[in-house]
Design an enzyme around this catalytic site. Structure first.
Site, PDB file in Angstrom:
ATOM      1  N   CYS A 243       0.833  -1.201   0.000  1.00 38.34           N
ATOM      2  CA  CYS A 243       0.000   0.000   0.000  1.00 38.34           C
ATOM      3  C   CYS A 243       0.874   1.260   0.000  1.00 38.34           C
ATOM      4  CB  CYS A 243      -0.967  -0.035   1.174  1.00 38.34           C
ATOM      5  SG  CYS A 243      -2.371   1.085   0.970  1.00 38.34           S
ATOM      6  N   HIS A 324      -3.826  -5.085  -0.171  1.00 39.14           N
ATOM      7  CA  HIS A 324      -3.450  -5.735   1.081  1.00 39.14           C
ATOM      8  C   HIS A 324      -3.540  -7.252   0.928  1.00 39.14           C
ATOM      9  CE1 HIS A 324      -3.024  -2.352   3.923  1.00 39.14           C
ATOM     10  NE2 HIS A 324      -3.848  -1.742   3.096  1.00 39.14           N
ATOM     11  N   GLU A 326      -2.628  -9.415   2.964  1.00 37.58           N
ATOM     12  CA  GLU A 326      -2.914 -10.010   4.276  1.00 37.58           C
ATOM     13  C   GLU A 326      -4.344  -9.775   4.721  1.00 37.58           C
ATOM     14  OE1 GLU A 326      -2.820  -5.829   5.211  1.00 37.58           O
ATOM     15  OE2 GLU A 326      -1.715  -7.060   3.792  1.00 37.58           O
TER      16      GLU A 326
END
Length: 355
Positions: A243, A324, A326
């Site tokens: 990001c 993202h 994750e």
């Protein structure tokens, strides 16, 4: 009679219901996520923003601390069509104003058509439209804030999984989500989290295998120290970023960034891998993007607007993602990114940093 008001930069004032009292102001943004409200509200990338949920009911599965991405709520205020009592009580306990019973569809389409805008909020028994307008007036100069990293970063170095038998990762905390640390630890990495303003000497002291720049809020150009780390260790250490981390890496290596009209925020952003042609769904939360990748190759793009979603360089040992990988609660299409990051050091691409 309304007991909450939103004063918008376009001159309008929206009536609402107070669910958590207070006065505040910030950049009004929206997320399309219909789950993961706990994760969104504790995501440091939302620091200084007012978060509007486009999904109409927020809180339908309660509030559980194990889902939090940090130790506090980061948006300055929260807006929804309807908040459950669980979420409203949580936000009030955090001192974060919350309002509902307003037309969030109208807010979201306004942001989509006109771009993110500043707003002022007044909520509570004494709230008035004038109070909301006064808060809006205090928004002047907010975009010039340059030390936002201090609000979201750790103050001192932390070590996670010190007994791990995997690569040693120096994670620069520009507002890192807890899931990034968990994803690395699950792969046996030793994770040293360093403050956003860490120096090259501090990185050399821990002698890592990978330098990883985290997500975070605001303009990547405000994270000067992180850029200097990338410049210092480029070519010596494998570099990774998520990001804001992607934007910092690209900018530090000679590329450029720019503010988007209303950003990417939600759990259903489609990303195409230019090498395989595969499209994956991703979670995103950012208001800036890479406008010039510099020496890095664009390997993934956003299907909706062609903005860069993945940057890589075999020569420099760089791999970054705008989204993202994750993401919690999901989707989890791109978790293999962490395997790729750790494989950079295991493949012997590292050389020892210069003393």
């Amino acid at each position: 009679m309304s007991d909450a008001y939103l004063a918008l930069e376009d001159g309008s004032v929206v009536e609402a219901r107070c669910r958590a009292p207070g006065r505040t102001r910030g950049e009004l943004v929206f997320t399309t996520a219909y789950t993961g409200y706990e994760e969104s509200l504790t995501d440091p990338s939302y620091e200084e923003q007012v978060l509007t949920f486009s999904y109409p009911l927020i809180g339908n599965y309660g509030v559980r601390e194990e889902r939090f991405e940090s130790d506090r709520v980061h948006p300055r205020a929260a807006v929804a069509r309807e908040f459950t009592d669980d979420v409203a009580e949580w936000l009030e306990s955090e001192g974060v104003p919350a309002v509902d019973h307003l037309d969030t569809r109208d807010l979201v389409t306004g942001i989509r058509d006109e771009g993110a805008m500043k707003c002022g909020i007044a909520a509570g028994p004494d709230a008035t439209p004038e109070a909301a307008k006064e808060e809006l007036g205090l928004c002047k100069g907010m975009s010039e804030h340059t030390d936002i990293g201090a609000r979201v970063s750790i103050a001192e170095r932390e070590t996670h999984n010190p007994e791990g038998d995997g690569p040693h990762v120096a994670l620069i905390d520009c507002g890192a989500k807890g899931s990034i640390v968990s994803s690395l630890v699950e792969r046996h990495a030793v994770v040293e989290i360093l403050p956003y303003d860490a120096t090259p000497a501090e990185v050399r002291e821990i002698d890592p295998d990978v330098l990883f720049v985290s997500n975070g809020p605001g303009d990547p150009e405000n994270f000067v120290a992180a850029k200097e780390l990338v410049e210092e260790f480029s070519g010596d250490l494998p570099l990774a970023g998520i990001c804001l981390g992607q934007q910092v890496v690209a900018s530090a290596l000679g590329g450029g960034t720019e503010k988007m009209e209303f950003g990417h925020r939600g759990v259903n952003q489609p990303v195409r891998d230019l090498r395989s042609g595969q499209v994956v769904m991703t979670t995103q939360n950012h208001g800036y993007t890479v406008s010039d990748p510099g020496p890095l190759e664009v390997t993934q793009i956003n299907v909706n607007d062609d903005t860069p979603e993945g940057l890589e360089s075999d020569d420099l040992g760089v791999i970054t993602r705008q989204y993202h990988p994750e993401a919690n609660p999901g989707p989890h299409d791109s978790l293999s990114f962490f395997d790729d990051v750790l494989a950079m050091s295991e493949a012997g691409e590292r050389t020892s940093p210069s003393p």
